[in-house]
Each structure stands twice: as C-alpha cells, then as structure tokens.
Design a protein around this motif. Structure first.
Motif, short mmCIF file in Angstrom:
data_model
loop_
_atom_site.label_atom_id
_atom_site.label_comp_id
_atom_site.label_asym_id
_atom_site.label_seq_id
_atom_site.Cartn_x
_atom_site.Cartn_y
_atom_site.Cartn_z
N HIS A 244 0.85 -1.20 0.00
CA HIS A 244 0.00 0.00 0.00
C HIS A 244 0.88 1.25 0.00
O HIS A 244 0.51 2.26 0.57
N SER A 245 2.06 1.14 -0.62
CA SER A 245 3.06 2.19 -0.72
C SER A 245 3.90 2.26 0.56
O SER A 245 3.67 1.50 1.51
N PHE A 253 0.24 12.63 -7.71
CA PHE A 253 0.76 13.97 -7.52
C PHE A 253 2.28 13.99 -7.39
O PHE A 253 2.89 15.06 -7.37
N LEU A 254 2.89 12.82 -7.29
CA LEU A 254 4.34 12.73 -7.09
C LEU A 254 5.08 12.69 -8.42
O LEU A 254 4.55 12.22 -9.43
N PRO A 255 6.35 13.14 -8.44
CA PRO A 255 7.18 12.96 -9.63
C PRO A 255 7.33 11.48 -9.95
O PRO A 255 7.20 10.61 -9.09
N HIS A 256 7.65 11.21 -11.20
CA HIS A 256 7.76 9.82 -11.69
C HIS A 256 8.69 8.98 -10.82
O HIS A 256 8.33 7.86 -10.41
N THR A 257 9.88 9.51 -10.52
CA THR A 257 10.84 8.71 -9.76
C THR A 257 10.35 8.45 -8.34
O THR A 257 10.61 7.38 -7.77
N ARG A 258 9.65 9.42 -7.75
CA ARG A 258 9.15 9.23 -6.38
C ARG A 258 8.00 8.22 -6.37
O ARG A 258 7.88 7.42 -5.44
N GLN A 259 7.17 8.24 -7.39
CA GLN A 259 6.11 7.22 -7.49
C GLN A 259 6.73 5.82 -7.55
O GLN A 259 6.30 4.91 -6.83
N ARG A 260 7.72 5.67 -8.42
CA ARG A 260 8.36 4.36 -8.57
C ARG A 260 8.96 3.90 -7.24
O ARG A 260 8.84 2.73 -6.86
N GLN A 261 9.58 4.83 -6.52
CA GLN A 261 10.19 4.49 -5.23
C GLN A 261 9.14 4.02 -4.23
O GLN A 261 9.33 3.03 -3.53
N SER A 266 7.96 -0.43 -1.28
CA SER A 266 6.98 -1.09 -0.42
C SER A 266 6.94 -2.59 -0.70
O SER A 266 6.88 -3.41 0.23
N LYS A 267 7.02 -2.95 -1.95
CA LYS A 267 7.03 -4.37 -2.33
C LYS A 267 8.28 -5.06 -1.81
O LYS A 267 8.20 -6.13 -1.17
#
Length: 344
Positions: A244-245, A253-261, A266-267
């Motif tokens: 769940h992140s 709303f997050l930048p691409h790299t922050r979303q990926r992180q 979390s996984k």
C-alpha cells in the motif's frame, strides 16, 4: 452475537442470488475496532464484522483476491466471487479481524503501508483528529504556510471545545455532512491541503500544528500500525499481504521517480519481512494515473485495487480493480448493501 434468524437470512440469500449473479465484488475494510471519533467512517466494530463474515460464510462464494484475479486472467467474469481486503495495516487487523476470518475460513488480503511500521507517533490523519476534534483548548488564530501559500484561520469560541460539545459532535462524518464548528471546518480544510504534499513537507506542517496546539506527538495503542514482528505473524494460508506504498501519498501527484520508489520499495520491504512474493497493490486514497498503474505493473505486481465503487467484470483492468467500502453495518444491513452493490 445477535444475528437474524436462519429463515430470515436464507430469504435474504435467495433474494441476493436472484439479483447478484452477473459480477464479482471486492470489499474494502480499514479498521475493525471501535473509536469515539471516526470522521471518515473507516471503522467497523468487531461485533458487526463478525456478523458480516457470518453472512459471507453462509451465503457468499468468498475467494482470495488472487483467485479473483486469476478468473480475470482467464478472460472470465468472476460470477458471485467476493474478495475481502483491508487497507493501511492497523494492529486491529491482526488482533480483531484475523481471528474472525479464521473462524469463518474467509481469505483476505491486507494491504500494508510499509514506511509506518516502526513509526513512534500516530499517523498524520489521526494526529489531526486528536488535535482538532477532541475536547481541549487551542489558540484562537492559526497561521500556516503550506506549499508556498500563507493561510490564516480563526476558531473564535470553538478554540475551547468542551467534553459536552465533543460528545454532541463525535458522530460527525467528513464526507457529506455540514461542519458543526469551525474546528470541523479547519479539520476538513487541512486534511485536503495536507493530503497531496510530499511526506516530509506534510510532516513539517504537522509538527508546526502540534506546536501551535501545545500538543506532543505520541503513539496511541489503539491507533498503532503493525510493527515488523506483528507483520511477520500476520500472513498464513488465509491472509495474504499486499503493498500500500511506503508513506501513503497521493501517488499521481508525485514525480515519476518518487512514485516508482513508493511502489517498488513497499514491495521489496514487505517481501523481505514475510519471505514471500507480494503480488497485489492498493492505491493509497484510491489515487492513481495511467503512469501510476504502469509503474505498478512494471514493479511486478499482478493486480492493483482502486476505491472506485462498482462490481468486477471480465473487462476490468487488473490494475484498476474496483472496490466497495464496508461500513459499520449489522448483518441485515450488510446483506442489503450486498444486494444494492451487485445491482449497480
């Protein structure tokens, strides 16, 4: 436990089966506990949760989220299949929900927010609730700079909030109800201002808020997230762990790299804890974009859940699975809601 009679339940079940055949359903829970203030209606009492699981056990075809996902992968509609899920990872999922699920042999997926497991203070939305919606005294004026904009609010007489007033307002809900006091207006406004911020920026604002209210950050036992040791004991043949992140942000709303992180970390963290693959994801707040869904797929998840309320059909995108929120209903109302959901 007070449950309607067998004849009554069978009559409801017959009505359900006559109406509900077409699609599947994913149920979304958060907390199985009782708290005095629940502005977002995320708590189901242990008594009502047990009643709801008994209804599912007797009359529903309850499957794991992975089984429902496999049905979709086969190009089929999950007729009558119902999956149970939980978001966030509060401790009551382990101590109140898990024993009931085991009693009725009902599989469930619990989506955990990995970054909060060792946090030594309440989650920010619980802190906001404690500061503004519980009885006490606050300064009459609040000035905050949020995301480059200066905001000013006046509480007036609501700066002093009595126990009597709190009891009067404690059943207030933040969605769809008028604000009974300026405190409730401020709570709702701040919630939506803080939600899309980066976690570190939001925490800075929360620290300022607590200082303004002369309030100390604390970790209340009834608002605690599962710790590492508890997570390691949570999963079994019935209970699957999903991600769940890391910090429960509005991902789109997050930048691409922050979303990926947020998604990948979390996984990875959860897999290290439980020693198994984590294949399911749930978008925090139900918020995502096409980019977000693509990143979830790239991270190796097999499916992802939204909060969009509808039934599941074979055309459903496995990375945009709809779910319906379960509230604090007794067995009869729960059966009624099942009927209404499946008709939509």
């Amino acid at each position: 436990m007070k449950i309607p009679g067998v004849v009554r339940l069978r009559r409801m079940a017959k009505r359900l089966r006559g109406r509900l055949a077409p699609g599947g359903l994913i149920l979304m829970y958060h907390r199985i506990t009782e708290v005095e203030s629940d502005p977002w209606s995320i708590c189901v009492s242990p008594r009502h949760f047990a009643q709801q699981m008994e209804v599912l056990h007797k009359f529903g075809e309850v499957v794991s989220l992975q089984q429902l996902n496999q049905t979709l992968q086969q190009g089929k509609t999950p007729h009558w299949q119902i999956a149970v899920t939980f978001d966030d990872g509060y401790t009551d999922n382990l101590y109140n929900a898990k024993p009931v699920l085991e009693r009725y042999d009902i599989p469930a997926t619990m989506f955990l927010t990995s970054g909060y497991m060792e946090q030594k203070r309440d989650l920010w939305w619980d802190e906001l609730n404690r500061l503004l919606l519980e009885p006490g005294s606050l300064p009459e004026v609040l000035c905050l700079e949020i995301n480059g904009t200066t905001h000013r609010w006046e509480l007036g007489t609501a700066a002093n909030y009595s126990e009597e007033e709190y009891q009067r307002d404690r059943c207030w809900r933040a969605l769809g109800e008028d604000n009974p006091t300026p405190r409730h207006t401020l709570y709702r406004t701040l919630y939506w201002l803080l939600s899309p911020l980066l976690p570190e920026a939001r925490q800075k604002v929360m620290d300022q808020l607590l200082a303004w209210g002369d309030c100390v950050a604390t970790l209340r036992s009834n608002h605690r997230i599962l710790n590492l040791e508890e997570v390691s004991t949570l999963g079994n043949e019935l209970i699957s762990i999903g991600a769940h992140s890391v910090t429960h942000p509005f991902l789109s709303f997050l930048p691409h790299t922050r979303q990926r992180q947020e998604i990948q970390d979390s996984k990875t963290h959860l897999e290290e804890i439980i020693g198994q693959k984590v294949v399911s994801f749930a978008y925090p707040h139900g918020n995502y974009s096409e980019e977000t869904a693509g990143l979830v797929r790239e991270a190796g998840f097999m499916s992802a859940c939204t909060t969009y309320p509808r039934t599941v059909w074979k055309q459903c995108d496995r990375f945009k699975l709809p779910r319906v929120v379960v509230e604090d209903w007794d067995s009869e109302e729960f059966a009624k809601q099942l009927s209404e959901w499946r008709e939509n």
